[in-house]
Design an enzyme around this catalytic site. Structure first.
Site, PDB file in Angstrom:
ATOM      1  N   ARG A  78      29.355 -81.750  24.745  1.00 56.23           N
ATOM      2  CA  ARG A  78      28.494 -80.438  24.515  1.00 56.23           C
ATOM      3  C   ARG A  78      27.312 -80.901  23.519  1.00 56.23           C
ATOM      4  O   ARG A  78      27.504 -80.517  22.226  1.00 56.23           O
ATOM      5  CB  ARG A  78      29.097 -79.574  23.990  1.00 56.23           C
ATOM      6  CG  ARG A  78      30.038 -78.568  25.145  1.00 56.23           C
ATOM      7  CD  ARG A  78      30.460 -77.392  24.678  1.00 56.23           C
ATOM      8  NE  ARG A  78      31.333 -77.339  23.457  1.00 56.23           N
ATOM      9  CZ  ARG A  78      32.563 -77.442  23.217  1.00 56.23           C
ATOM     10  NH1 ARG A  78      33.381 -77.417  24.159  1.00 56.23           N
ATOM     11  NH2 ARG A  78      32.972 -77.260  22.089  1.00 56.23           N
ATOM     12  N   ASP A 125      23.933 -81.555  21.181  1.00 55.65           N
ATOM     13  CA  ASP A 125      23.281 -80.684  20.389  1.00 55.65           C
ATOM     14  C   ASP A 125      21.858 -80.594  20.829  1.00 55.65           C
ATOM     15  O   ASP A 125      21.126 -81.471  21.547  1.00 55.65           O
ATOM     16  CB  ASP A 125      23.283 -80.798  18.929  1.00 55.65           C
ATOM     17  CG  ASP A 125      23.630 -79.317  18.032  1.00 55.65           C
ATOM     18  OD1 ASP A 125      23.180 -78.476  18.651  1.00 55.65           O
ATOM     19  OD2 ASP A 125      24.014 -79.443  17.012  1.00 55.65           O
ATOM     20  N   ARG A 163      26.066 -87.846  13.734  1.00 57.17           N
ATOM     21  CA  ARG A 163      24.508 -87.548  12.758  1.00 57.17           C
ATOM     22  C   ARG A 163      25.026 -87.786  11.078  1.00 57.17           C
ATOM     23  O   ARG A 163      24.070 -88.050  10.632  1.00 57.17           O
ATOM     24  CB  ARG A 163      24.051 -86.236  13.290  1.00 57.17           C
ATOM     25  CG  ARG A 163      23.505 -86.505  14.611  1.00 57.17           C
ATOM     26  CD  ARG A 163      23.091 -84.970  15.406  1.00 57.17           C
ATOM     27  NE  ARG A 163      22.077 -84.320  14.377  1.00 57.17           N
ATOM     28  CZ  ARG A 163      21.953 -83.088  14.444  1.00 57.17           C
ATOM     29  NH1 ARG A 163      22.155 -82.483  15.350  1.00 57.17           N
ATOM     30  NH2 ARG A 163      20.961 -82.592  13.611  1.00 57.17           N
TER      31      ARG A 163
END
Length: 259
Positions: free
Chosen positions: A51, A53, A198
């Site tokens: 999933r 972002d 990230r």
């Protein structure tokens, strides 16, 4: 008799609010569901492996769906691509066993985070790299990356919002390389926490800027506290490169949340 179809999907995430369907904007999953339902004449809801972002890209995300269609599995990609917008393309469609679920099958997932490191921005790179004008020490970033390889509790590298039972994950490889003005952080692992890649990238950037030492990464891991890691790097620099399913079903895992 229904069959399960696996899609390998590439997309430019710039204009989407991520993969997963939500009320606040258009998503990749929504576009594929609509296009598939129109193509096959039945309501389709795909199940994705990752999933991603908002603003994150993919070269090889994976999803499956069940269908009664008589269209040959390998031909579905051709019909689907005629209906999808140009920033989403199915690279391959194939039949898989009915019990296969990409989110829970054992796999190695690989991401790349790209940084444009030069004096001035380059407009054609703006959607796919994170621009940093301050020179980065790639050798220091490489040393810092080595501390993250292996099985660790990555709680310091996860944003609030993750719903997994444990923050222990295994990174199988993490490399930092520079070619021209582009620095690439390439990370592979069996699963990732919410925003983990990230946050790792944001931490390694701070090492490259000299704000942190490579050795400090070990301390960040031991603290198990998000406040000690670096910032969450912007989504545009991140791309899901691909997912390699190992076929070792006795090691079923949760592939983790959004990255």
């Amino acid at each position: 008799m229904h069959k399960r179809i696996k899609l390998t999907i590439a997309y430019d995430g710039t204009r989407y609010c991520g993969w997963q369907i939500q009320e606040n904007g258009i998503t990749v999953e929504e576009m594929i569901n609509k296009s598939l339902s129109g193509l096959l004449g039945e309501k389709i809801c795909i199940m994705g492996a990752s999933r991603t972002d908002a603003g994150v890209h993919a070269l090889g995300n994976v999803a499956v769906f069940d269908t009664h269609t008589r269209i040959p599995p390998e031909k579905i990609s051709y019909g689907l691509n005629q209906r999808l917008p140009e920033d989403i393309t199915v690279q391959k469609s194939e039949e898989v066993p009915k019990e296969f679920h990409p989110r829970y099958a054992a796999a190695i997932k690989t991401y790349e985070y790209k940084i444009l490191n030069r004096t001035f921005p380059q407009p054609i790179c703006r959607l796919y790299t994170h621009f940093i004008y301050y020179p980065l020490d790639v050798e220091a970033m490489q040393k810092a990356a080595a501390y993250l390889v292996g099985e660790h509790d990555f709680k310091s590298f996860s944003s609030i919002g993750g719903q997994t039972k444990t923050s222990v994950r295994t990174i199988t490889a993490l490399d930092v390389e520079k070619e021209g003005d582009i620095i690439t952080i390439r990370v592979s692992g069996t699963g990732f926490l919410y925003n983990m890649v990230r946050i790792i990238s944001g931490t390694l950037i701070q090492v490259g800027q000299g704000y942190r030492t490579p050795e400090s990464v070990q301390e960040i891991i031991e603290k198990r506290d998000r406040r000690f890691a670096g910032p969450t790097a912007p989504p545009r620099g991140l791309t899901l490169i691909g997912i390699n399913f190992t076929g070792n079903d006795d090691k079923i895992i949760d592939m983790g949340g959004q990255v």
